[in-house]
Design an enzyme around this catalytic site. Structure first.
Site, mmCIF file in Angstrom:
data_model
loop_
_atom_site.group_PDB
_atom_site.id
_atom_site.type_symbol
_atom_site.label_atom_id
_atom_site.label_comp_id
_atom_site.label_asym_id
_atom_site.label_seq_id
_atom_site.Cartn_x
_atom_site.Cartn_y
_atom_site.Cartn_z
ATOM 1 N N ARG A 57 46.263 35.445 41.828
ATOM 2 C CA ARG A 57 46.025 33.997 41.877
ATOM 3 C C ARG A 57 47.104 33.235 42.624
ATOM 4 N NH1 ARG A 57 42.719 31.678 37.150
ATOM 5 N NH2 ARG A 57 41.326 33.406 36.787
ATOM 6 N N LYS A 157 40.844 50.815 31.529
ATOM 7 C CA LYS A 157 40.348 50.718 30.162
ATOM 8 C C LYS A 157 40.958 49.485 29.493
ATOM 9 C CE LYS A 157 44.172 51.240 28.326
ATOM 10 N NZ LYS A 157 45.123 51.103 27.319
ATOM 11 N N HIS A 187 43.701 57.056 31.778
ATOM 12 C CA HIS A 187 44.747 57.906 32.345
ATOM 13 C C HIS A 187 45.101 59.107 31.464
ATOM 14 C CE1 HIS A 187 47.783 55.668 29.969
ATOM 15 N NE2 HIS A 187 48.582 56.669 30.212
ATOM 16 N N LYS A 191 46.103 63.414 32.536
ATOM 17 C CA LYS A 191 47.318 64.160 32.160
ATOM 18 C C LYS A 191 47.052 65.658 32.312
ATOM 19 C CE LYS A 191 49.095 60.625 29.076
ATOM 20 N NZ LYS A 191 50.523 60.399 29.019
ATOM 21 N N GLU A 225 54.600 56.172 19.007
ATOM 22 C CA GLU A 225 55.507 55.697 20.064
ATOM 23 C C GLU A 225 56.646 54.913 19.433
ATOM 24 O OE1 GLU A 225 53.226 54.403 23.933
ATOM 25 O OE2 GLU A 225 52.195 53.582 22.213
ATOM 26 N N ASP A 244 43.422 49.552 22.487
ATOM 27 C CA ASP A 244 44.383 49.993 23.505
ATOM 28 C C ASP A 244 44.461 51.522 23.571
ATOM 29 O OD1 ASP A 244 46.471 49.564 25.418
ATOM 30 O OD2 ASP A 244 47.975 49.960 23.877
ATOM 31 N N HIS A 249 41.826 56.183 24.911
ATOM 32 C CA HIS A 249 42.475 57.469 25.147
ATOM 33 C C HIS A 249 42.152 58.543 24.100
ATOM 34 C CE1 HIS A 249 44.617 55.229 28.091
ATOM 35 N NE2 HIS A 249 45.540 54.720 27.309
ATOM 36 N N LYS A 335 52.907 51.641 17.452
ATOM 37 C CA LYS A 335 54.118 51.172 18.137
ATOM 38 C C LYS A 335 55.267 51.134 17.139
ATOM 39 C CE LYS A 335 51.967 50.099 22.022
ATOM 40 N NZ LYS A 335 52.040 51.037 23.136
HETATM 41 C C1 BG6 Z 1 48.542 52.715 27.787
HETATM 42 C C2 BG6 Z 1 48.642 51.756 26.644
HETATM 43 O O1 BG6 Z 1 47.218 52.807 28.232
HETATM 44 O O2 BG6 Z 1 49.018 53.999 27.376
HETATM 45 C C3 BG6 Z 1 50.073 51.690 26.151
HETATM 46 O O3 BG6 Z 1 48.205 50.473 27.069
HETATM 47 C C4 BG6 Z 1 50.600 53.071 25.822
HETATM 48 O O4 BG6 Z 1 50.162 50.850 25.020
HETATM 49 C C5 BG6 Z 1 50.387 54.003 27.002
HETATM 50 O O5 BG6 Z 1 51.973 52.958 25.536
HETATM 51 C C6 BG6 Z 1 50.795 55.429 26.664
HETATM 52 O O6 BG6 Z 1 50.579 56.256 27.741
HETATM 53 P P1 BG6 Z 1 51.733 56.883 28.613
HETATM 54 O O7 BG6 Z 1 51.058 57.529 29.765
HETATM 55 O O8 BG6 Z 1 52.643 55.783 28.990
HETATM 56 O O9 BG6 Z 1 52.416 57.855 27.797
#
Ligand code: BG6
Length: 475
Positions: A57, A157, A187, A191, A225, A244, A249, A335
């Protein structure tokens, strides 16, 4: 080396491409997408010629955008070496303006200019590195301005935020693109160790026979995490751990574990096997779900002081297929937890025979998804010596120890697939439609998350879900 992959045996570079990166100055682009582009450039895996048009933007001067990209690489890697950076930076453009609100002129002009340079047949690839709420409006505008013809579109996502929102978005997207043009990425599927979930099993007699409810007593997909939500408060407070990480995932990884053998390892067959098992996921029972929020979350700048967003989820998922009936799939993420790990563990049933009461963590096949990936086998063996004592032994296979290893970070791997038109790791709407059905009972909950202390393993209430074995990583 046994080369299975058709695409890797091809030395030809893909045809010229024009990338339009929506959200080019945002957090995701900075941390993940721009580094992925640069990684591919360093490895010579981008098309022979290309342009990347950043869309956002703000009215940012071209040089400032180039400086922003450089800064992102310095911060999040890979280090921009001068030789690659020169050719890379020359191919960057910025087209500011509100694309959905009448400010589309700069972007259209930038695409025209790139086509004049690269030829009218250059492959147009839209990358939507934007929050899910913006997918619909941007897609409509892409169609309105004729940027959909022959293009590919990459969606981050979560694709939707509820069952109804998924259906509405799917309709919008299919009004503009054919399914063959759509690349919904996750993603975690990019991996290396995730891909070994199917390779190890289908390529080794040792594993192919034990991959079912007769040999596996439970599956744990555990991704705690230590990280907080850093500077993503706005995104996170509207999204929460369930959307998330879990619906996205962890469900995809569960499908990788649970899939039936594909007809072949060809992209379409692999994708079909992963998607069809999702139809066997049973809708979550709210009694089998624990939501948590770490103490102090509501004080983070950008988070609502009354927020009920969950920063932790533990859930028990059932897969109602003949292979997995009765085996709990335990999913956990959060988290500010005690440790950072991403691990998929198959807890094996104790074998019949003379040894009783063996520790549950003595027979485990574990895939570490973090970093460059590792496979661990934990088994009981005789402790060498005169007696007959048993002890746990671990064989570790770091994936980079495999001859010829050249791992790509997950975003780079998925971007490479998009550039080459490989859809094996792309998610499909039929599987996602079911995933949203599985998730909906939790989305409908009006439940206050349980508090947990930062640095802990989350609410103790989650212990019960993993009984009798407990969570392998902790608590
Ligand atoms: C992301 C989430 O898609 O994946 C994050 O939005 C998360 O919250 C992350 O921490 C974890 O994946 P990676 O590849 O960073 O280990």
């Amino acid at each position: 080396m046994y080369n299975w992959s058709v695409k890797q045996s091809s030395a030809r570079r893909p045809p010229a491409a024009i990338f339009v990166l929506f959200g080019a100055t945002g957090d995701l682009a900075k941390r993940m997408v721009l580094p992925a582009f640069f990684t591919l450039a360093q490895r010579g895996l981008l098309p022979a010629d290309w342009r990347l048009i950043g869309s956002g933007r703000g009215e940012i001067a071209h040089e400032h955008f180039v400086a922003h990209v450089h800064q992102s690489l310095q911060e999040f890697g890979p280090e921009p070496d001068a030789a690659t950076w020169t050719g890379f930076s020359e191919r960057l453009r910025f087209a500011g303006g509100d694309f959905t609100g009448g400010g589309h002129g700069a972007l259209l002009a930038a695409v025209d200019e790139a086509r004049a340079d690269l030829g009218a047949n250059a492959q147009l690839i839209h990358y939507l590195a934007i929050p899910p709420q913006a997918f619909g409006p941007i897609t409509v505008s892409i169609g309105d301005h004729g940027l959909n013809a022959g293009a590919r579109a990459v969606y981050e996502k979560p694709f939707g935020t509820s069952q109804a929102a998924f259906r509405a978005l799917d309709k919008v997207v299919h009004g503009v693109f054919d399914e063959s043009q759509v690349y919904r990425i996750d993603h975690f599927l990019g991996k290396e160790a995730t891909q070994d979930l199917h390779v190890l099993r289908f390529a080794n007699g040792l594993f192919s026979g034990m991959w079912d409810r007769h040999s596996v007593r439970a599956v744990q997909i555990d991704c705690p995490e230590t990280l907080g939500i850093a500077d993503r408060a706005d995104f996170y407070d509207h999204t929460g751990a369930f959307l998330d990480m879990v619906v996205t995932h962890l469900f995809q990884v569960a499908a990788e574990v649970a899939m039936e053998p594909p007809v072949s390892l060809e992209p379409g067959h692999l994708q079909a096997a992963r998607e069809s098992i999702m139809r066997k996921f049973r809708p979550l029972d709210p009694a089998d779900v624990v939501l948590g929020q770490y103490d102090g979350y509501r004080k983070v700048a950008g988070v609502s002081p009354q927020s009920r967003t969950e920063t932790y989820v533990a859930a028990k998922l059932w897969v109602d297929s003949a292979r997995w009936r009765g085996v709990p799939f335990l999913l956990r993420t959060g988290k500010r937890m005690h440790q950072t790990h991403q691990s998929v563990s198959l807890l094996l049933s104790p074998p019949a025979g003379p040894f009783r009461g063996l520790p549950v963590d003595g027979n485990v096949v574990r895939f570490a998804l973090d970093g460059t990936g590792e496979i661990d086998l934990r088994m009981m063996a005789k402790v060498p010596g005169v007696g007959l004592e048993l002890g746990p032994a671990t064989a570790k296979v770091p994936l980079t120890s495999i001859g010829g290893a050249a791992p790509l970070p997950p975003y780079a791997r998925l971007l490479h697939d998009v550039v080459n038109g490989d859809r094996s790791l792309v998610t499909r709407p039929d599987g996602l439609a079911h995933v949203w059905k599985v998730a909906q009972p939790v989305l409908d909950l009006d439940r206050k998350p349980l508090a947990y202390a930062p640095g802990s393993w989350g609410p103790v209430a989650a212990k019960r879900l993993a009984a009798p074995d407990g969570w392998l990583l902790g608590q």
